[in-house]
Design an enzyme around this catalytic site. Sequence first.
Site, mmCIF file in Angstrom:
data_model
loop_
_atom_site.group_PDB
_atom_site.id
_atom_site.type_symbol
_atom_site.label_atom_id
_atom_site.label_comp_id
_atom_site.label_asym_id
_atom_site.label_seq_id
_atom_site.Cartn_x
_atom_site.Cartn_y
_atom_site.Cartn_z
ATOM 1 N N ARG A 162 0.836 -1.207 0.000
ATOM 2 C CA ARG A 162 0.000 0.000 0.000
ATOM 3 C C ARG A 162 0.874 1.262 0.000
ATOM 4 N NH1 ARG A 162 -0.421 4.655 2.665
ATOM 5 N NH2 ARG A 162 0.010 3.580 4.629
ATOM 6 N N ASP A 163 1.605 1.517 1.086
ATOM 7 C CA ASP A 163 2.381 2.759 1.165
ATOM 8 C C ASP A 163 3.501 2.737 0.128
ATOM 9 O OD1 ASP A 163 3.165 5.238 2.089
ATOM 10 O OD2 ASP A 163 3.379 4.628 4.174
ATOM 11 N N HIS B 117 5.030 4.715 12.701
ATOM 12 C CA HIS B 117 5.097 4.628 11.238
ATOM 13 C C HIS B 117 6.121 5.673 10.771
ATOM 14 C CE1 HIS B 117 2.948 4.126 7.223
ATOM 15 N NE2 HIS B 117 3.528 5.306 7.032
ATOM 16 N N HIS C 10 8.925 7.199 8.158
ATOM 17 C CA HIS C 10 9.581 7.272 6.850
ATOM 18 C C HIS C 10 11.037 7.651 7.113
ATOM 19 C CE1 HIS C 10 6.135 6.831 4.029
ATOM 20 N NE2 HIS C 10 5.473 7.056 5.154
ATOM 21 N N CYS D 8 4.466 9.311 0.009
ATOM 22 C CA CYS D 8 3.069 9.718 -0.042
ATOM 23 C C CYS D 8 2.907 10.657 -1.223
ATOM 24 C CB CYS D 8 2.659 10.411 1.256
ATOM 25 S SG CYS D 8 0.949 10.969 1.198
ATOM 26 N N ASN E 224 9.443 4.226 3.428
ATOM 27 C CA ASN E 224 9.234 3.846 4.822
ATOM 28 C C ASN E 224 10.493 3.206 5.378
ATOM 29 O OD1 ASN E 224 6.434 3.475 3.401
ATOM 30 N ND2 ASN E 224 5.996 3.686 5.570
HETATM 31 P P1 HMG Z 1 -13.178 14.415 -2.834
HETATM 32 O O1 HMG Z 1 -12.846 14.833 -4.220
HETATM 33 O O2 HMG Z 1 -13.403 15.479 -1.793
HETATM 34 O O3 HMG Z 1 -14.409 13.409 -2.864
HETATM 35 O O4 HMG Z 1 -12.003 13.472 -2.371
HETATM 36 P P2 HMG Z 1 -15.966 13.694 -2.711
HETATM 37 O O5 HMG Z 1 -16.381 13.142 -1.390
HETATM 38 O O6 HMG Z 1 -16.243 15.134 -2.985
HETATM 39 O O7 HMG Z 1 -16.577 12.812 -3.890
HETATM 40 C C1 HMG Z 1 -16.351 13.152 -5.269
HETATM 41 C C2 HMG Z 1 -16.605 11.950 -6.163
HETATM 42 O O8 HMG Z 1 -15.624 10.939 -5.867
HETATM 43 C C3 HMG Z 1 -17.964 11.283 -5.958
HETATM 44 O O9 HMG Z 1 -18.362 10.778 -7.226
HETATM 45 C C4 HMG Z 1 -17.671 10.124 -5.055
HETATM 46 O O10 HMG Z 1 -18.570 9.032 -5.185
HETATM 47 C C5 HMG Z 1 -16.295 9.721 -5.553
HETATM 48 P P3 HMG Z 1 -19.503 11.505 -8.088
HETATM 49 O O11 HMG Z 1 -20.709 11.516 -7.186
HETATM 50 O O12 HMG Z 1 -18.957 12.876 -8.336
HETATM 51 O O13 HMG Z 1 -19.588 10.642 -9.292
HETATM 52 N N1 HMG Z 1 -15.545 9.088 -4.443
HETATM 53 C C6 HMG Z 1 -14.987 7.874 -4.505
HETATM 54 N N2 HMG Z 1 -14.877 6.947 -5.470
HETATM 55 C C7 HMG Z 1 -14.224 5.793 -5.153
HETATM 56 N N3 HMG Z 1 -13.680 5.545 -3.935
HETATM 57 C C8 HMG Z 1 -13.764 6.446 -2.945
HETATM 58 C C9 HMG Z 1 -14.419 7.663 -3.218
HETATM 59 N N4 HMG Z 1 -14.651 8.768 -2.465
HETATM 60 C C10 HMG Z 1 -15.331 9.619 -3.216
HETATM 61 N N5 HMG Z 1 -13.231 6.185 -1.741
HETATM 62 C C11 HMG Z 1 -11.170 11.703 -0.969
HETATM 63 C C12 HMG Z 1 -11.964 13.002 -1.036
HETATM 64 C C13 HMG Z 1 -10.945 11.382 0.500
HETATM 65 C C14 HMG Z 1 -11.958 10.604 -1.633
HETATM 66 C C15 HMG Z 1 -9.829 11.918 -1.713
HETATM 67 O O14 HMG Z 1 -9.197 13.028 -1.152
HETATM 68 C C16 HMG Z 1 -8.889 10.723 -1.621
HETATM 69 O O15 HMG Z 1 -9.161 9.677 -2.183
HETATM 70 N N6 HMG Z 1 -7.718 10.891 -0.931
HETATM 71 C C17 HMG Z 1 -6.801 9.814 -0.750
HETATM 72 C C18 HMG Z 1 -5.369 10.304 -0.730
HETATM 73 C C19 HMG Z 1 -4.442 9.165 -0.420
HETATM 74 O O16 HMG Z 1 -4.749 8.004 -0.631
HETATM 75 N N7 HMG Z 1 -3.224 9.489 0.110
HETATM 76 C C20 HMG Z 1 -2.259 8.495 0.455
HETATM 77 C C21 HMG Z 1 -2.610 7.692 1.671
HETATM 78 S S1 HMG Z 1 -2.256 8.526 3.208
HETATM 79 C C22 HMG Z 1 -0.607 8.165 3.541
HETATM 80 O O17 HMG Z 1 0.082 7.661 2.698
HETATM 81 C C23 HMG Z 1 -0.065 8.446 4.917
HETATM 82 C C24 HMG Z 1 0.164 7.175 5.762
HETATM 83 O O18 HMG Z 1 1.044 6.285 5.121
HETATM 84 C C25 HMG Z 1 0.724 7.561 7.141
HETATM 85 C C26 HMG Z 1 1.929 8.513 7.051
HETATM 86 O O19 HMG Z 1 2.938 8.199 6.407
HETATM 87 O O20 HMG Z 1 1.814 9.587 7.671
HETATM 88 C C27 HMG Z 1 -1.163 6.438 5.992
HETATM 89 MG MG MG Z 2 3.237 6.449 5.176
#
Ligand code: HMG
Ligand code: MG
Length: 308
Positions: free
Chosen positions: A28-29, A217, A219, A250, A259
């Site tokens: 995933r990450d 966690h 990095h 990220c 990581n």
């Molecule tokens: P948004 O654009 O605000 O979404 O994104 P929305 O709620 O306004 O919805 C817009 C459209 O997207 C809608 O469709 C929803 O149905 C669709 P429409 O009605 O317009 O046809 N939609 C989706 N479709 C599929 N799957 C979904 C989904 N959600 C909405 N889940 C959102 C908001 C949260 C979805 C977006 O910002 C997002 O996906 N962000 C993810 C970013 C990400 O994955 N970052 C990396 C992971 S975090 C990380 O790596 C840190 C970590 O490792 C810890 C660390 O290191 O600190 C964990």
């Molecule tokens: Mg991370």
Amino acid sequence: MVAAGLPDRVASRADLPSHVTIWEVGPRDGLQNEKSVVDLDVKLEFVDRLADAGLRTIEATSFVHPKWVPQLADAAELLAGMSTRDGVRYPVLVPNERGLDRALEAGVSHIAIFASATETFARKNLNRTLDSQFEMFDPVVGRARAEGLEVRGYLSMCFGDPWEGRVPAAQVVAAGRRLLDMGCSQLSLGDTIGVATPGQVEALIAGFGSPDQLAVHFHDTYGQALANTLAALQCGVSTVDSSAGGLGGCPYAESATGNLATEDLVWMLDGLGLSHGVDLNKLADTSAWMATRLGRPSPSRVVQALRG
Ligand code: HMG
Ligand code: MG
């Protein structure tokens, strides 16, 4: 083969947990940050090889918006194709109810929500304010728990944020408590951009009062991930996130690099006499294999030493 120079194991120390749970985040990450999308077949083999190497918690993918993270757009196909093993957990990231619907449809039993400790990263990573991210998560946690799922909470930017600088521990503790109060069984403290040093890790864990529900966690951007991990273990934390071969980053935090490498963690745990259940040789083989698929060497020092 483990090279010459393997340090003698010492008896496990009273100030360290005797067993460490490794939460593998490579699929995933690691893969969410690849420039190109890794083939589904390669992902499936990666997850299977990690399980074969003894990892018992393998964060498999994310049900985020596929436009935000196209590298993991095949989440449903991955779960459908995965040969799961007894005793192995395969958690997935879920940001919102739409993601939960998709994850439930795929039959998951363990999810992780992911919050930000800072305002700017909440906007960049989740398109939400600091406060409104919790409104998004609340029904996710409620529904997931009602369905009998385990829920982990991640908190990002716990030590520093590329836009806001140093993040005060009190701000992190306040955000982390909201995730625990919401019903997360574990809180993983993320050093998303890898700037923490051990004293800050100790101070933050102390701020929570108890290490019992905490995981770490790290990095490795500034080479501090292993030192920070040891500090966390000394504070009583016993779940450590890492990624095979040191893959990771990220996509919404440009300064985030890989990581903590699982191999580097395993090497240290072996030296300290702490159990973890991972076969280092099989894991290093897996990371060397993945490095050839990705077309670049693993950044893990242990993989380089063993397979370079
Ligand atoms: P948004 O654009 O605000 O979404 O994104 P929305 O709620 O306004 O919805 C817009 C459209 O997207 C809608 O469709 C929803 O149905 C669709 P429409 O009605 O317009 O046809 N939609 C989706 N479709 C599929 N799957 C979904 C989904 N959600 C909405 N889940 C959102 C908001 C949260 C979805 C977006 O910002 C997002 O996906 N962000 C993810 C970013 C990400 O994955 N970052 C990396 C992971 S975090 C990380 O790596 C840190 C970590 O490792 C810890 C660390 O290191 O600190 C964990
Ligand atoms: Mg991370």
